[in-house]
Scaffold this active site. Structure first.
Site, short mmCIF file in Angstrom:
data_model
loop_
_atom_site.label_atom_id
_atom_site.label_comp_id
_atom_site.label_asym_id
_atom_site.label_seq_id
_atom_site.Cartn_x
_atom_site.Cartn_y
_atom_site.Cartn_z
CB CYS A 1 -0.91 -0.04 1.23
SG CYS A 1 -1.74 1.50 1.61
CB CYS B 1 0.42 1.71 4.10
SG CYS B 1 -1.32 1.24 4.04
#
Length: 106
Positions: A31, A34
């Protein structure tokens, strides 16, 4: 200095019951948002707040925990106070806004 940062690696681990705040950072290695939040969380950790514990939860390895906290998108941040959810945010945050939110929840 980073003693209160833990990465959840198996479901046998659980969240400590303390009077302080626990920030759960739900993320995945693949991600990109993230990955962009990791330095922000690391910077907050360097401040070494005694009242804050940060647990990083990899949703790919901790699917049961992600489901328990109803995580539908990542990154998701959940703040627990005495094991009760008191705040949640999905998506990116600035270091300032995350720090201000955590401080206000103390």
């Amino acid at each position: 200095m980073l003693s209160n940062l833990r990465i959840m690696t198996n479901s046998a681990q659980h969240i400590p019951e303390t009077g302080s705040l626990t920030l759960l950072q739900f993320y995945a290695d693949w991600c990109q948002p993230c990955k962009m939040m990791m330095p922000i969380v690391a910077s907050i950790m360097k401040k070494d707040y005694e009242w804050l514990t940060i647990l990083q939860v990899d949703v790919d390895q901790e699917q049961a925990m992600a489901s328990q906290y109803n995580v539908r998108s990542i990154p998701t941040f959940v703040v627990l106070k005495e094991n009760q959810e008191v705040w949640r945010n999905s998506g990116m945050l600035s270091e300032r806004s995350l720090t201000e939110e955590l401080t206000s929840l103390r």
